[in-house]
Write an enzyme that holds these catalytic residues in place. Structure first.
Site, PDB file in Angstrom:
ATOM      1  N   ASP A 189      80.682  36.645  43.648  1.00  0.00           N
ATOM      2  CA  ASP A 189      81.219  37.915  43.168  1.00  0.00           C
ATOM      3  C   ASP A 189      80.715  38.156  41.745  1.00  0.00           C
ATOM      4  O   ASP A 189      79.836  37.451  41.253  1.00  0.00           O
ATOM      5  CB  ASP A 189      82.746  37.922  43.235  1.00  0.00           C
ATOM      6  CG  ASP A 189      83.385  36.934  42.257  1.00  0.00           C
ATOM      7  OD1 ASP A 189      82.654  36.137  41.614  1.00  0.00           O
ATOM      8  OD2 ASP A 189      84.623  36.958  42.121  1.00  0.00           O
TER       9      ASP A 189
ATOM     10  N   LYS B 101      79.630  38.221  51.448  1.00  0.00           N
ATOM     11  CA  LYS B 101      80.588  37.588  50.550  1.00  0.00           C
ATOM     12  C   LYS B 101      81.910  37.331  51.266  1.00  0.00           C
ATOM     13  O   LYS B 101      82.480  36.234  51.172  1.00  0.00           O
ATOM     14  CB  LYS B 101      80.825  38.457  49.308  1.00  0.00           C
ATOM     15  CG  LYS B 101      81.744  37.795  48.279  1.00  0.00           C
ATOM     16  CD  LYS B 101      81.964  38.694  47.077  1.00  0.00           C
ATOM     17  CE  LYS B 101      82.967  39.784  47.373  1.00  0.00           C
ATOM     18  NZ  LYS B 101      83.375  40.549  46.176  1.00  0.00           N
TER      19      LYS B 101
END
Length: 214
Positions: A142, A124
């Protein structure tokens, strides 16, 4: 979890997102690729606002990996001790700075594999840096994107990797660069976890979410 939406509905959704905010921006403050990498690393399990408050004075002093090494771990801790998991994050950031200086001439690499090999950097974080600094259409999934993707049917998946692939597979290419920012901001301010603001949602007529709060 909703059913995956069809192409035409997804295109309508992102056309509206684009019309409302043509150039969405990430909310983490930074001055270069390195400070962005540090800010994103610090943002794990922390709010962007909290990270920005800590990094404003830090980035006034530290803007390169060598300057981070000169500051040292204890000096870094003094700047970031209001952020969750700050000791472990400080350790990783100092180790990261050493690798960047020794192996990359102080520059931040721009491949996902090289970024993920750095201490404290997961997929991420790597995707955020690739997207925000190098304008590569990487999708940093997320909790907000995971929720919005599944709730609306824009990108359905059982885990973050599946949602990332669903965004890449289903969102039209001309919207992919900003897709994760539109979805994050929508999840943060409109399609909230506990009380979504459906009455103020610009895609409510296209969204199949059964428990709409109108």
């Amino acid at each position: 979890m909703a059913q995956q939406l069809d192409y035409h509905t997804i295109r309508k959704i992102f056309t509206r997102f684009h019309a409302a905010d043509p150039e969405p921006k990430g909310e983490l403050e930074h001055v270069n690729a390195y400070t962005l990498l540090v800010a994103v690393t610090l943002s794990a399990q922390a709010t962007d606002a909290g990270v920005n408050k800590a990094t404003r004075p830090l980035f006034a002093r530290v803007r390169t990996p060598q300057q981070m090494l000169d500051l040292g771990e204890e000096g870094l801790i003094e700047h970031i001790k209001t952020i969750g998991l700050y000791r472990n994050k400080a350790k990783n950031i100092i180790r990261m700075a050493r690798i960047l200086v020794d192996d990359y001439g102080g520059e931040v690499p721009n491949s996902r594999a090289a970024l993920q090999a750095l201490p404290g950097v997961g997929r991420k974080t790597a995707n955020v840096v690739l997207n925000m600094w190098w304008h590569f259409p990487a999708q940093a999934v997320d909790t907000h994107i995971f929720r919005v993707g599944n709730r609306t049917g824009i990108a359905v998946g059982k885990d973050v990797n599946a949602v990332e692939r669903a965004i890449e597979d289903n969102v039209p290419v001309d919207f992919l660069l900003h897709a994760h920012h539109w979805l994050i901001l929508h999840g943060r301010y409109v399609c909230r976890a506990r009380k979504p603001a459906c009455a103020n949602c610009l895609i409510r007529d296209l969204c199949p979410y059964e428990d709409k709060n109108l």
